[in-house]
Motif scaffolding. Structure first.
Motif, mmCIF file in Angstrom:
data_model
loop_
_atom_site.group_PDB
_atom_site.id
_atom_site.type_symbol
_atom_site.label_atom_id
_atom_site.label_comp_id
_atom_site.label_asym_id
_atom_site.label_seq_id
_atom_site.Cartn_x
_atom_site.Cartn_y
_atom_site.Cartn_z
ATOM 1 N N TYR A 112 40.764 39.996 35.174
ATOM 2 C CA TYR A 112 39.645 39.191 34.638
ATOM 3 C C TYR A 112 38.477 39.571 35.552
ATOM 4 O O TYR A 112 38.545 40.113 36.604
ATOM 5 C CB TYR A 112 39.953 37.852 34.603
ATOM 6 N N SER A 113 37.258 39.275 35.217
ATOM 7 C CA SER A 113 35.984 39.200 35.477
ATOM 8 C C SER A 113 35.138 38.111 35.044
ATOM 9 O O SER A 113 34.846 38.040 34.082
ATOM 10 C CB SER A 113 35.291 40.509 35.684
ATOM 11 N N SER A 115 31.876 38.326 36.369
ATOM 12 C CA SER A 115 30.523 39.047 36.727
ATOM 13 C C SER A 115 29.619 38.907 35.717
ATOM 14 O O SER A 115 30.060 39.091 34.699
ATOM 15 C CB SER A 115 30.803 40.226 37.431
ATOM 16 N N ARG A 119 31.800 40.003 31.690
ATOM 17 C CA ARG A 119 32.877 39.163 31.700
ATOM 18 C C ARG A 119 34.024 39.553 30.519
ATOM 19 O O ARG A 119 33.693 39.774 29.490
ATOM 20 C CB ARG A 119 32.183 37.635 31.262
ATOM 21 N N VAL A 141 30.921 44.616 38.981
ATOM 22 C CA VAL A 141 31.691 43.838 38.422
ATOM 23 C C VAL A 141 32.972 43.668 39.396
ATOM 24 O O VAL A 141 33.538 44.700 39.818
ATOM 25 C CB VAL A 141 32.341 44.465 36.981
ATOM 26 N N VAL A 142 32.920 42.353 39.744
ATOM 27 C CA VAL A 142 34.421 42.095 40.604
ATOM 28 C C VAL A 142 35.601 41.587 39.743
ATOM 29 O O VAL A 142 35.348 41.183 38.935
ATOM 30 C CB VAL A 142 33.940 40.871 41.640
ATOM 31 N N LEU A 143 36.572 42.434 40.164
ATOM 32 C CA LEU A 143 37.958 42.156 39.493
ATOM 33 C C LEU A 143 38.891 41.297 39.965
ATOM 34 O O LEU A 143 38.949 41.460 41.447
ATOM 35 C CB LEU A 143 38.437 43.602 39.009
ATOM 36 N N TYR A 154 36.296 46.299 42.446
ATOM 37 C CA TYR A 154 34.993 46.539 41.937
ATOM 38 C C TYR A 154 34.921 47.523 41.130
ATOM 39 O O TYR A 154 35.253 48.893 41.531
ATOM 40 C CB TYR A 154 34.242 46.722 43.583
#
Length: 225
Positions: A112-113, A115, A119, A141-143, A154
């Motif tokens: 998920y993210s 960010s 999203r 985007v942070v995972l 990332y």
């Protein structure tokens, strides 16, 4: 006799035409090689930390000052899950790129993210999810994984096709650059400060290669498995 003279003259004209055509082809080929050599410049970046140690997984992005860019054909990218870690930890892609998240562990993951740039949430799965995720907005985007809290990855979504990621030696080369000025910046997941603070202009108008070094102040990584 007249027929032979006409035949000889025709043969001579044909030979001259062949030589002229070959000479023209060679000239055009040489001009193309010269033009291509002039057009393909590169920026060689070296990224180190405050102690002079090389920094891996730093993303270097070059954006033409005049905004002119040659966009390549987009290809799917992959962020794998191996030994309950995202692989690669940092993935740099061009905006609009679809990313596949296969799972090569013997347990299920739920990626998920939250960010702003993207999203999404993939249902709990093993193997390969049904659809790739398209990253259509530039940004970081942070995972994460809902099952394994320590898993962090990332995806750096670049608005420019001219980018590269540093290896263990802290070096990255951005190639195939036209002779013009570029704004170049560096991002790293532990960067202490803003990406804009690393911004500098590099002009390739009169040189084919530019070498540049950045010294980054990095925050310590806080992650407990």
């Amino acid at each position: 006799m007249h027929i032979r003279r006409r035949t000889d003259a025709t043969a001579r004209r044909s030979a001259r035409n062949t030589r002229w055509t070959l000479a023209t082809f060679l000239l055009l080929a040489s001009l193309l090689v010269v033009h291509r050599a002039r057009a393909e410049g590169e920026i060689a970046a070296t990224i180190v930390d405050a102690h002079g140690a090389p920094v891996a997984d730093a993303v270097v992005v070059a954006v033409p000052v005049d905004g002119a860019m040659r966009l390549p054909a987009r290809r799917d990218s992959v962020v794998d899950q191996v030994d309950k870690e995202f692989t690669p930890k940092v993935n740099a892609i061009l905006v609009g790129t679809p990313v596949v998240f296969p799972n090569h562990d013997n347990v299920r993951h739920q990626v998920y993210s939250f960010s702003r740039a993207k999203r999404f949430e993939l249902p709990l799965y093993a193997g390969v999810p049904a659809q790739p995720v398209v990253f259509d907005t530039p940004g970081v985007v942070v995972l994460g994984c809902n099952i394994h809290d320590w898993m962090i990855g990332y995806v750096y979504v670049s608005e420019s096709p001219y980018f590269a990621k540093t290896g263990a030696d802290g070096k990255a080369v951005i190639g195939d650059l036209a002779p013009r000025a570029y704004k170049v910046r560096v991002w790293h997941p532990q960067l202490d400060g803003t990406e804009e603070s690393t911004l500098r202009e590099i002009d390739l108008s009169h040189v084919r290669r530019a070498d540049a070094t950045w010294t980054l102040k990095l925050k310590p990584e806080t992650r407990v498995r």
